[in-house]
Scaffold this motif. Structure first.
Motif, PDB file in Angstrom:
ATOM      1  N   ASN A 275      28.250 -36.644  50.905  1.00  0.00           N
ATOM      2  CA  ASN A 275      28.356 -36.416  49.461  1.00  0.00           C
ATOM      3  C   ASN A 275      29.030 -35.083  49.162  1.00  0.00           C
ATOM      4  N   ALA A 276      28.688 -34.075  49.959  1.00  0.00           N
ATOM      5  CA  ALA A 276      29.295 -32.754  49.755  1.00  0.00           C
ATOM      6  C   ALA A 276      30.794 -32.824  50.042  1.00  0.00           C
ATOM      7  N   VAL A 277      31.162 -33.535  51.111  1.00  0.00           N
ATOM      8  CA  VAL A 277      32.574 -33.660  51.467  1.00  0.00           C
ATOM      9  C   VAL A 277      33.315 -34.415  50.359  1.00  0.00           C
TER      10      VAL A 277
ATOM     11  N   LEU B  62      23.429 -26.745  51.243  1.00  0.00           N
ATOM     12  CA  LEU B  62      24.096 -26.079  50.129  1.00  0.00           C
ATOM     13  C   LEU B  62      25.596 -26.305  50.267  1.00  0.00           C
ATOM     14  N   ASP B  63      26.232 -26.806  49.191  1.00  0.00           N
ATOM     15  CA  ASP B  63      27.684 -26.967  49.258  1.00  0.00           C
ATOM     16  C   ASP B  63      28.351 -26.320  48.060  1.00  0.00           C
ATOM     17  N   ASP B  64      29.615 -25.968  48.242  1.00  0.00           N
ATOM     18  CA  ASP B  64      30.366 -25.344  47.145  1.00  0.00           C
ATOM     19  C   ASP B  64      31.344 -26.353  46.536  1.00  0.00           C
TER      20      ASP B  64
ATOM     21  N   THR C 271      32.219 -29.633  43.754  1.00  0.00           N
ATOM     22  CA  THR C 271      32.403 -29.604  42.294  1.00  0.00           C
ATOM     23  C   THR C 271      31.100 -29.506  41.508  1.00  0.00           C
ATOM     24  N   GLY C 272      30.006 -29.948  42.106  1.00  0.00           N
ATOM     25  CA  GLY C 272      28.744 -29.951  41.362  1.00  0.00           C
ATOM     26  C   GLY C 272      28.687 -31.094  40.365  1.00  0.00           C
ATOM     27  N   MET C 273      27.572 -31.199  39.638  1.00  0.00           N
ATOM     28  CA  MET C 273      27.387 -32.307  38.698  1.00  0.00           C
ATOM     29  C   MET C 273      26.880 -31.782  37.365  1.00  0.00           C
TER      30      MET C 273
ATOM     31  N   GLY D  63      22.607 -46.051  42.100  1.00  0.00           N
ATOM     32  CA  GLY D  63      23.385 -45.571  40.951  1.00  0.00           C
ATOM     33  C   GLY D  63      24.733 -46.253  40.875  1.00  0.00           C
ATOM     34  N   ARG D  64      25.531 -46.081  41.919  1.00  0.00           N
ATOM     35  CA  ARG D  64      26.835 -46.757  41.976  1.00  0.00           C
ATOM     36  C   ARG D  64      26.807 -47.696  43.153  1.00  0.00           C
ATOM     37  N   GLY D  65      26.989 -48.954  42.866  1.00  0.00           N
ATOM     38  CA  GLY D  65      26.841 -49.956  43.917  1.00  0.00           C
ATOM     39  C   GLY D  65      28.066 -50.083  44.787  1.00  0.00           C
TER      40      GLY D  65
ATOM     41  N   ALA E 183      34.705 -49.546  42.572  1.00  0.00           N
ATOM     42  CA  ALA E 183      35.853 -49.003  43.302  1.00  0.00           C
ATOM     43  C   ALA E 183      35.603 -47.514  43.534  1.00  0.00           C
ATOM     44  N   ARG E 184      36.128 -47.014  44.659  1.00  0.00           N
ATOM     45  CA  ARG E 184      35.883 -45.613  45.005  1.00  0.00           C
ATOM     46  C   ARG E 184      37.206 -44.905  45.254  1.00  0.00           C
ATOM     47  N   ALA E 185      37.216 -43.615  45.009  1.00  0.00           N
ATOM     48  CA  ALA E 185      38.396 -42.826  45.367  1.00  0.00           C
ATOM     49  C   ALA E 185      38.602 -42.931  46.875  1.00  0.00           C
TER      50      ALA E 185
ATOM     51  N   GLY F 111      31.098 -42.180  50.130  1.00  0.00           N
ATOM     52  CA  GLY F 111      29.918 -42.926  49.675  1.00  0.00           C
ATOM     53  C   GLY F 111      30.130 -44.425  49.785  1.00  0.00           C
ATOM     54  N   ARG F 112      29.078 -45.170  49.492  1.00  0.00           N
ATOM     55  CA  ARG F 112      29.229 -46.621  49.548  1.00  0.00           C
ATOM     56  C   ARG F 112      28.250 -47.341  48.649  1.00  0.00           C
ATOM     57  N   PHE F 113      26.948 -47.226  48.930  1.00  0.00           N
ATOM     58  CA  PHE F 113      25.970 -48.070  48.253  1.00  0.00           C
ATOM     59  C   PHE F 113      25.300 -47.396  47.054  1.00  0.00           C
ATOM     60  N   GLY F 114      25.588 -46.141  46.835  1.00  0.00           N
ATOM     61  CA  GLY F 114      24.876 -45.428  45.783  1.00  0.00           C
ATOM     62  C   GLY F 114      23.422 -45.211  46.152  1.00  0.00           C
ATOM     63  N   LEU F 115      23.142 -45.178  47.425  1.00  0.00           N
ATOM     64  CA  LEU F 115      21.753 -45.035  47.892  1.00  0.00           C
ATOM     65  C   LEU F 115      21.539 -43.815  48.772  1.00  0.00           C
ATOM     66  N   GLY F 116      22.622 -43.401  49.459  1.00  0.00           N
ATOM     67  CA  GLY F 116      22.484 -42.430  50.548  1.00  0.00           C
ATOM     68  C   GLY F 116      21.625 -41.223  50.231  1.00  0.00           C
ATOM     69  N   LEU F 117      21.910 -40.584  49.127  1.00  0.00           N
ATOM     70  CA  LEU F 117      21.160 -39.377  48.784  1.00  0.00           C
ATOM     71  C   LEU F 117      19.658 -39.653  48.768  1.00  0.00           C
ATOM     72  N   LYS F 118      19.301 -40.786  48.214  1.00  0.00           N
ATOM     73  CA  LYS F 118      17.869 -41.106  48.080  1.00  0.00           C
ATOM     74  C   LYS F 118      17.280 -41.639  49.384  1.00  0.00           C
ATOM     75  N   THR F 119      17.931 -42.646  49.960  1.00  0.00           N
ATOM     76  CA  THR F 119      17.346 -43.250  51.172  1.00  0.00           C
ATOM     77  C   THR F 119      17.358 -42.271  52.341  1.00  0.00           C
TER      78      THR F 119
HETATM   79  N1  LIG Z   1      26.538 -32.715  46.924  1.00  0.00           N
HETATM   80  C1  LIG Z   1      27.000 -33.445  45.872  1.00  0.00           C
HETATM   81  N2  LIG Z   1      27.949 -32.945  45.051  1.00  0.00           N
HETATM   82  C2  LIG Z   1      28.418 -33.676  44.008  1.00  0.00           C
HETATM   83  N3  LIG Z   1      27.992 -34.918  43.700  1.00  0.00           N
HETATM   84  C3  LIG Z   1      27.043 -35.473  44.471  1.00  0.00           C
HETATM   85  C4  LIG Z   1      26.497 -34.766  45.592  1.00  0.00           C
HETATM   86  N4  LIG Z   1      25.561 -35.563  46.167  1.00  0.00           N
HETATM   87  C5  LIG Z   1      25.548 -36.712  45.465  1.00  0.00           C
HETATM   88  N5  LIG Z   1      26.448 -36.672  44.432  1.00  0.00           N
HETATM   89  C6  LIG Z   1      26.704 -37.750  43.460  1.00  0.00           C
HETATM   90  O1  LIG Z   1      25.641 -38.669  43.579  1.00  0.00           O
HETATM   91  C7  LIG Z   1      26.141 -39.979  43.782  1.00  0.00           C
HETATM   92  C8  LIG Z   1      25.145 -40.795  44.576  1.00  0.00           C
HETATM   93  O2  LIG Z   1      25.113 -40.371  45.926  1.00  0.00           O
HETATM   94  P1  LIG Z   1      24.562 -41.339  47.029  1.00  0.00           P
HETATM   95  O3  LIG Z   1      23.176 -41.726  46.671  1.00  0.00           O
HETATM   96  O4  LIG Z   1      24.731 -40.670  48.327  1.00  0.00           O
HETATM   97  O5  LIG Z   1      25.453 -42.621  46.934  1.00  0.00           O
HETATM   98  P2  LIG Z   1      27.010 -42.795  47.275  1.00  0.00           P
HETATM   99  O6  LIG Z   1      27.409 -41.599  48.083  1.00  0.00           O
HETATM  100  O7  LIG Z   1      27.056 -44.076  48.032  1.00  0.00           O
HETATM  101  O8  LIG Z   1      27.699 -42.853  45.953  1.00  0.00           O
HETATM  102  C9  LIG Z   1      27.470 -39.772  44.435  1.00  0.00           C
HETATM  103  O9  LIG Z   1      28.330 -40.870  44.208  1.00  0.00           O
HETATM  104  C10 LIG Z   1      27.973 -38.510  43.740  1.00  0.00           C
HETATM  105  O10 LIG Z   1      28.567 -38.837  42.511  1.00  0.00           O
END
Ligand SMILES: Nc1ncnc2c1ncn2[C@@H]1O[C@H](COP(=O)(O)OP(=O)(O)O)[C@@H](O)[C@H]1O
Ligand SMILES: [Mg+2]
Length: 510
Positions: free
Chosen positions: A50-52, A75-77, A79-81, A94-96, A100-102, A107-115
């Motif tokens: 996600n940071a990349v 910790l990443d530098d 774009t932030g949210m 969140g995003r399934g 479409a993705r850049a 990312g892929r399933f919109g799950l990684g951060l949570k799972t």
């Molecule tokens: N470190 C981060 N910096 C900016 N946006 C983030 C970061 N981590 C997560 N996000 C946002 O949260 C969304 C959900 O992340 P994630 O659950 O990993 O699903 P996915 O990577 O498959 O979209 C990402 O698509 C991105 O928009």
């Protein structure tokens, strides 16, 4: 949503379908999100993705041991949210996968951060800021969700944890992901529990090595990305020893699947004798030499699978450990490659399997040639084949197994003679392997370090000759001609005693 649908007039004017609302119980579902089977290193890699994708240039991981209050932060530098983006990011699914993705998005399933996070911790706090914006914080606390029975996303850090988010405040933009309540990494251990602390440190090392592998292309060259674990730079690990002059590059191939390119480049790594001790250890990789053979599948430059024969019917075997094959796929082919949520699995689509099998077979053949060419000094007669080892050490993650080379000429000769009864031989070899008195040998060698270790050192020549005769006759009886049997005999340690080989052969001619 359901109510709206009921009010809509259906085009065929049939009666609205009847239904019950059966939404998942928050407490049950959030617990099951923990069970995707992530390892700590795969979970960390998913957070780094996600940071990349957010264009981070520097990522700092901090593993802080403090007993049951231990934490891991990323910790990443990037774009932030914004606040709404953060809420969306925290929403499971969140995003399934169908969005479409850049092209650079990992990312892929919109799950990684949570799972990924929940697989390791019970409390996930994300703090983030866009350039010029304020820091926003959201937190999932599994215990709180469980108690409330609702998906309540909290607005602040856990009381007492605010200071952990401090480093983000020093950055103009970026994101911090904080894992606390590491029930799986720190358990309920006390801060003073030395063994638990040691496990935590070992896990930190494992994660660091894994990240150096998975993101090596990002970390290499032109300093595109910098990553630190507890302040130490993560070093890229190149699976192919590209810069070593004895690495063999086999012809690359460009395949296509549904119009998308899939490129493959096979490598055969140098024989052990061509590597210094340090190079040899480093080139082994996180899983060890045997485990790291096979395909390396990159998706958008990030490794998904590092050393796997991809279910194509090949086994990992000591002989093929120098074979490593690079594969590049675009994220548009995720579904065809059957990528899983953890980004730890990928399987080639059916239409490419034949090509993959062909390339794997070719690379394995070349690899076994290099593997067997035991660093023979140049200029020596090539009439003598390289010695063939009967025993091999198979180094695994947790233990080393000593196994008998099933391709050894004597083994194949005996199996050929036994024909349908070869199962008896397999039983014998299998049992031998499982009962190698490793500990005893280790003790004896440690106690008498000077005792002979070469096979025929200090052995009565008559005994060697009698053994050579038996081996030779077995080889001949399996159908080999004289010349082939002689070559195999020489490739065993008997090549060291040419006088004995000559006598055994003369005897037969008489
Ligand atoms: N470190 C981060 N910096 C900016 N946006 C983030 C970061 N981590 C997560 N996000 C946002 O949260 C969304 C959900 O992340 P994630 O659950 O990993 O699903 P996915 O990577 O498959 O979209 C990402 O698509 C991105 O928009
Ligand atoms: Mg992700």
């Amino acid at each position: 949503m359901a109510t709206r649908r009921r009010e809509m007039t259906r085009p065929d004017a049939s009666p609205a379908p009847r239904y019950d609302r059966a939404e998942p119980h928050a407490s049950a579902l959030i617990e099951s999100l923990r069970a995707f089977g992530y390892t700590p290193q795969a979970a960390a890699a998913d957070i780094i993705d996600n940071a990349v994708s957010a264009q981070a240039r520097t990522i700092r991981l901090n593993f802080q041991w403090n007993g049951e209050h231990s934490s891991v932060s990323f910790l990443d530098d990037g774009t932030g949210m914004t606040a709404p983006e953060l809420v969306e990011a925290m929403r499971p699914g969140g995003r399934g996968p169908l969005d479409a993705r850049a092209a650079h998005d990992l990312g892929r399933f919109g799950l990684g951060l949570k799972t990924a996070s929940f697989s390791q911790c019970r409390r996930l706090t994300v703090a983030t800021r866009r350039a010029g914006g304020a820091v926003v914080i959201r937190r999932w606390d599994l215990d709180y969700v469980g108690q409330m029975g609702e998906w309540r996303l909290l607005h602040d850090a856990h009381p007492g944890s605010e200071s952990l988010l401090e480093p983000l405040r020093q950055l103009p933009h970026g994101t911090m992901v904080l894992w606390e309540q590491l029930d799986r990494l720190a358990g309920g251990s006390a801060r003073t529990d030395a063994r638990a602390h040691k496990r935590f440190l070992a896990m930190t090392d494992t994660v660091e090595n894994h990240l150096g592998m998975v993101f090596h292309r990002f970390l290499e060259g032109r300093g595109r990305l910098q990553m630190f674990v507890n302040g130490q730079p993560v070093l890229p690990w190149d699976p192919f020893l590209c810069r070593h002059r004895d690495t063999q590059y086999l012809p690359p191939e460009g395949l296509r699947h549904h119009g998308h390119p899939v490129s493959i480049e096979p490598f055969v790594l140098p024989h052990r004798s061509r590597l210094s001790a340090d190079e040899y250890t480093a080139a082994a990789g996180p899983g060890g030499w045997n485990a790291q053979q096979g395909f390396y599948v990159y998706r958008n430059d990030r490794i998904l699978v590092a050393g796997h024969w991809l279910g194509l019917g090949f086994q990992k075997d000591e002989h093929y450990r120098l074979a490593r094959i690079r594969v590049d796929i675009p994220s548009a082919l995720d579904a065809a490659w059957d990528i899983d949520v953890r980004k730890s699995r990928a399987r080639p689509p059916g239409s490419l399997r034949e090509d993959f099998v062909r390339i794997a077979r070719l690379t394995r053949e070349r690899a076994v040639e290099v593997y067997r060419r035991k660093g023979r000094p140049a200029g020596r007669s090539t009439a003598t084949s390289a010695p063939t080892a009967l025993w091999e050490a198979r180094v695994g993650a947790s233990r080393t197994d000593y196994v008998i080379n099933r391709d050894h000429p004597l083994v194949t000769a005996v199996a050929a003679r036994l024909g349908p009864d070869a199962a008896a031989l397999r039983a014998l070899l299998g049992l031998l392997e499982r009962t190698v008195p490793v500990e005893r040998i280790w003790l004896d060698v440690a106690e008498h370090p000077d005792q002979p270790t070469r096979p025929f050192e200090g052995i009565d020549p008559a005994e060697i000759e009698s053994l050579a005769r038996d081996v030779y006759q077995t080889l001949r009886a399996s159908g080999l001609d004289q010349e082939a049997a002689r070559r195999r005999l020489e490739a065993m340690p008997f090549g060291e005693r040419p006088d004995i080989v000559t006598r055994v052969l003369q005897e037969e001619r008489k």
